[in-house]
Each structure stands twice: as C-alpha cells, then as structure tokens.
Design an enzyme around this catalytic site. Sequence first.
Site: not given
Ligand code: ADP
Ligand code: MG
Length: 382
Positions: A30-31, A64, A119, A121-122, A169
């Site tokens: 990680e990281h 979305s 958001g 972490g997956l 990722d």
């Molecule tokens: P993670 O990648 O761990 O889920 P991130 O903060 O890197 O967290 O990414 C999350 C962001 O990706 C959301 O805040 C949004 O901007 C965007 N995102 C991902 N999937 C969608 C979705 N299905 N609809 C709209 N935005 C999305």
């Molecule tokens: Mg991300």
Amino acid sequence: MNLQESFQKYFGVKCEALYQAPARINLIGEHLDYNGGLVLPCAISLYIKAAVSLRNDSLINVYSLNTKTGQKEDLFRIKKDSNYGWANYIYGVFFVLKENGYQIPKGMNIMIDSEIPLGSGLSSSAALLDLILYLTSDMFSLNLSLETITKLAQKVENEYLGLKSGIMDEAAIALGKKDHCLLLDCHQFKYEQIPLSLGDYTFVVLKTNVPRSLVSSKYNERVDECQKGLKILQSKYQINNLCEMSVDSLSDVKELISDEIIYRRVRHVISEQRRVYDFVDALKKKDIPSLGKLLNESHQSLKDDYEVSGSYLDTIVLASIHAGAIGSRMTGAGFGGCAIALIKKDAFINFREKVLDEYHKKTGLHGEVLMVDIVDGPSRIK
Ligand code: ADP
Ligand code: MG
C-alpha cells in the site's frame, strides 16, 4: 427500472451497447505505486456499468444514476480546470485522448450506474476512467490496448484531476484477470498475473461506511514526504525511488533522515515492499498463516508509520481479527474506506455477524462485510 430503461427514458433513444468495469482491492503493497514499487491488487466482482449511444452532433451528454446528475459538453470545447463535478472523470478522458492524438469523430450519450461505493477506497474512480476509455475505444475502433488504457487513465488523474496518484488502480482494473492477482511493477509498468488459489480460504471486503475525508490533500502530502525522503537518500544511494532500498539498510536510513516523520514514512515504504515479496512467496506455497501475518504487519505499518488508517478502519480490522480472520488490513489510500480480511470460507456467516456486531458496538455505525470474486477487467456486455 434497469439501466437500459433509464437510458431510454432520459435520452429518448435506445442504448446501442452496454459495458462494465470492476472495482479493485489491493492485497498488499500500500502506498507503494507512487514510490515505484511492486504492488499486488486484483479486480473484484463489484461493477460500474455504462449504457451508450452515438450522437450525430459533437456533444458528450452524460448522466450518473448514482449522483442523479447529468452534464453536457461539446467534445471540442472540453477544457482543463473546468468544473464539471463528478463528470470531470468523463470529460478528462476526452481531453486526454485529444491531447494524445486520438480523434473522436462524434458525440455520445453515456449513462452510468455503479455498485462500487463512491469514495470508499475500492477505486470507483479508476473503474469509471477505465470504463470510459474502454467503451470509447470500442465504439470508435481506437484499438487501445489495456496497457494504453491504464496509462491514459493515469494521465487523466494526474494531469486533468490533479491527483499525484500512481498507476496501481487503473492497472488493477484494466488488467484484471479472473482468480489472479496482479504483481505490478509501478516503476517500469511490468506485470505478472499470479494465480490466487487459496483453497478453503477467501478474501472478504470490510466496509466501514465512513466517507473518507481529506483524501486528496493528505494523499498528496504523503507523496511529498516520500519525495523528501528520497532526496535525502539520493545523497548517498544511487536510487530512482524509495522501493529500491532494502530493509537491511534501515539503520543507515535512520542515520541519514533526521526528521522523525519522514523516517517513519520511508520505513513504511521499505518494509512494505519486503512484505510484498514475502506475500507472493507465501501465496505460491499456499502458506496461509504467513499471508495473515503479513496482512497484519502491513496494517500496523500503515497505522503507525504511514498514518493513513483511522479509528474506523482500525476498529473494523481489529473486529475481524477477534472474529477469527487469519489476517486483516486497510486497503487503498486509507483515511476511512475499506479493509480486507483473509478468512475461512465456511466461517463467513458467523464471521460477518461478529464483525458487524463489534463494529456497531464500538462505533455506532453499520459496516458491511462482502464476499467477492476475483474477476476479469472491463468488457462489453451487450
Ligand atoms: P474511490 O476511487 O476510492 O471510490 P475517489 O475519491 O478516488 O474514491 O473517487 C470517487 C469519485 O469518483 C466520486 O466522488 C465521483 O466524482 C467519481 N465517481 C466514481 N463513480 C461514479 C459514479 N458512478 N457516478 C458519478 N461519479 C462517480
Ligand atoms: Mg480513486
């Protein structure tokens, strides 16, 4: 209403194709991606899907179902530093494609629907980027390889969205392979698919259901701290990145780096890299106890040295150990989000109940424990 029906209702036309891309977990390492190290992620059976149709004009019209918001922008007018909200992830793709010489002749209607928690972490973000690149390549016969999709997606994150993220990722999702994990060298972008056959054991995902906070600022702070550590070490060692240092050199590293915080960040990176090698060895030998021990050590190091865990992640990790996990650790960038645990398959129901119970008692929150399969990367499903 399913995705296709929602598409038709919103855009007034039938969708022409459906695509999906999976989420990812990182087993260990990680990281390390932005420190030029080896990481070990795999794609999991939680998907983002997109329904698509071509347009006769040059609009990219997106919606979305998760955020219940849409955006429209002309292909030829997409700018950097625009505020498209979440749709930055989509317009960023078209911006980067253009910068890299790919011609997109027409606009598209795109509707997305994701079962990957946003958001957490997956890597819902990398799944979205890879998905849009994959479908655009397929719709316009760009013939982008999975490696090119990975690199372009990272460019979107780095150059368009301003996150100093490594390549893990995007690669984990684009190159996902059923029942395999990806031993990925993030410096040279070389990789090997390692079979993940754990017999009676399985990985599960533990969701804290706490929204992550300060992720991008804290993330960029860790990147900067590692760069500081690297600079100091480069005064003595001929290295390009921190992951080239071995654990045997740690006492010397401590002498060189007087700043206690920078030293602990560097110690995490160097020790975590060792754990990746040991984890791969243990996987090949099907040595389950060693896998568990390495997961636990990784979590400890992320918690104490790298300081990217947090009380909710620590609580769910500890609850999983109390519930009988062989090992458990946070996964992804941290600061909230998800953890993984290695458990015996037939203990799942009991394990789940115990973890959720302890987590709820200690935090007042409802977590989730998910059994997931290890799956292939993006594909066209219709
Ligand atoms: P993670 O990648 O761990 O889920 P991130 O903060 O890197 O967290 O990414 C999350 C962001 O990706 C959301 O805040 C949004 O901007 C965007 N995102 C991902 N999937 C969608 C979705 N299905 N609809 C709209 N935005 C999305
Ligand atoms: Mg991300």
